[in-house]
Write an enzyme that holds these catalytic residues in place. Structure first.
Site, PDB file in Angstrom:
ATOM      1  N   GLY A  75      79.370  33.565  -4.548  1.00 25.95           N
ATOM      2  CA  GLY A  75      78.526  33.477  -3.352  1.00 25.95           C
ATOM      3  C   GLY A  75      79.353  33.375  -2.085  1.00 25.95           C
ATOM      4  CB  ILE A 103      80.042  28.301   0.633  1.00 27.14           C
ATOM      5  CG1 ILE A 103      79.166  28.368   1.890  1.00 27.14           C
ATOM      6  CG2 ILE A 103      81.035  27.140   0.750  1.00 27.14           C
ATOM      7  CD1 ILE A 103      78.330  27.117   2.157  1.00 27.14           C
ATOM      8  N   GLY A 106      75.150  36.235  -5.304  1.00 27.32           N
ATOM      9  CA  GLY A 106      76.597  36.423  -5.150  1.00 27.32           C
ATOM     10  C   GLY A 106      76.982  37.830  -5.590  1.00 27.32           C
ATOM     11  CE1 TYR A 137      68.317  25.590  -1.159  1.00 25.86           C
ATOM     12  CE2 TYR A 137      68.319  24.797   1.111  1.00 25.86           C
ATOM     13  CZ  TYR A 137      68.997  25.279   0.011  1.00 25.86           C
ATOM     14  OH  TYR A 137      70.363  25.445   0.074  1.00 25.86           O
TER      15      TYR A 137
END
Ligand code: UDP
Length: 323
Positions: free
Chosen positions: A10, A12, A36, A149
């Site tokens: 991904g 980060i 990703g 989330y």
């Protein structure tokens, strides 16, 4: 040292992977390649100290196998982006809840320290100037799906805390605030790569709502070293740390700065939230962190200013258009 990075393909996670390899460590990345990409790992692939395992963090056997022999885990795998959360709400909730529990349980079995990536979204609609880690959460209805989330990540935080407190697992939680930089895609909703792509392709920049909402954008290169320091510092275990910049911008100003930096002739249009997002969206009007704790503990600093950040995203998106 040998590290597991979940979500290693991904945005980060791939920067963290590159950083760990550059420091001389070995890295195992576990990623289901849902958001990703292998492209993000172009620098790591081929390095003998790097290994990619394609699999889900909800798969206990895959997680256990990936964790074998590692000295620490960075748990970054998650369903991310407002579009993803609203369009694939159930899957996202499952990944973000069960994935973290699966990783923590495997870490308990293996006795491995874990950093859990939470989110500044846990503060919800708290608009305090300089949110500290202990600040109240102001969250809308559980049926307003945007909050699912934040709810999942808040439970992840509590799980990580209790695995530390009751089971003795070294865990630390981070709350990144609008982390941006090269490799982030706008496909899942993130505003900066969307504006840059729109500007570079001559499309209108879509400012949602009034454009008065405030965010602070932090370069991924500032966030990544702090993750390593926080996991490596036993004094940080059992704690939670904000990571972000305190440089505020409204989203309307951000659009103007992207136009100026790209020299684009695109126009800026405002789009009502109801047209911009599927049902279940609610915005946050201001989100500004206080990162004093991470500054004091591990010397965290948001060194990249917003202009520099915008330039780095423009360079990255331009390179993608031309290759
Ligand atoms: N946003 C926007 N135009 C876009 C995408 C997002 O104006 O094309 C807005 C969005 O409504 C929010 C802000 O930009 O107010 C930041 O959105 P993002 O999804 O990047 O992050 P978050 O809402 O999690 O801070």
């Amino acid at each position: 040292m040998r590290y597991l990075v979940t979500g290693g393909a991904g945005f980060i996670g791939s920067h963290l992977t590159d950083h760990l390899l550059a420091q001389g460590h070995e890295v195992v990345a576990l990623d289901d390649l849902s958001t990703g990409t292998l492209d993000n790992l172009a620098g790591a692939t081929g390095d003998s100290r790097f290994q990619l395992r394609t699999g889900s963090v909800c798969d206990a056997a895959a997680v256990r196998a990936a964790m074998r022999g590692v000295d620490g885990v960075f748990h970054l795998a998650a369903a991310v982006g407002v579009f993803t959360i609203l369009e694939r709400a159930l899957d996202s909730l499952r990944t973000n809840l069960h994935g973290t529990e699966t990783v923590l349980e495997a870490a308990r079995e293996a006795g491995t320290p874990v950093l859990v990536a939470s989110t500044s979204e846990v503060y919800g609609k708290n608009t305090a100037l300089g949110l500290t880690e202990g600040a109240d959460r102001i969250i809308g209805s559980p049926l307003t799906l945007r909050w699912s989330y934040a709810e999942a990540k808040a439970l992840d935080e509590t799980l990580a805390y209790l695995y530390h407190r009751e089971l003795g697992v070294p865990t630390v939680v981070v709350r990144p605030f609008n982390t941006v930089g090269p490799r982030q895609t706008g496909r899942y909703g993130m505003v900066l790569p969307r504006f840059v792509d729109q500007a570079l392709s001559g499309q209108p920049l879509t400012v949602f709502g009034t454009g008065e909402q405030v965010r602070c954008f932090c370069h991924v290169a500032d966030v990544v070293p702090a993750l390593v320091s926080l996991l490596g510092d036993a004094g940080c275990h059992g704690q939670v740390y904000n990571l972000g910049s305190s440089e505020q911008t409204t989203i309307g100003q951000l659009a103007k700065r992207v136009l100026a930096a790209t020299g684009s002739a695109s126009e800026i249009v405002t789009v009502p939230y109801t047209d911009a997002y599927p049902d279940g969206y609610e915005d946050m009007q201001r989100r500004v962190p206080d990162c004093g704790l991470a500054e004091q503990r591990v010397g965290f600093a948001a060194r990249h200013g917003l202009d520099e950040i915008i330039e780095s995203v423009i360079a990255d998106r331009r390179a993608r258009v031309t290759t």
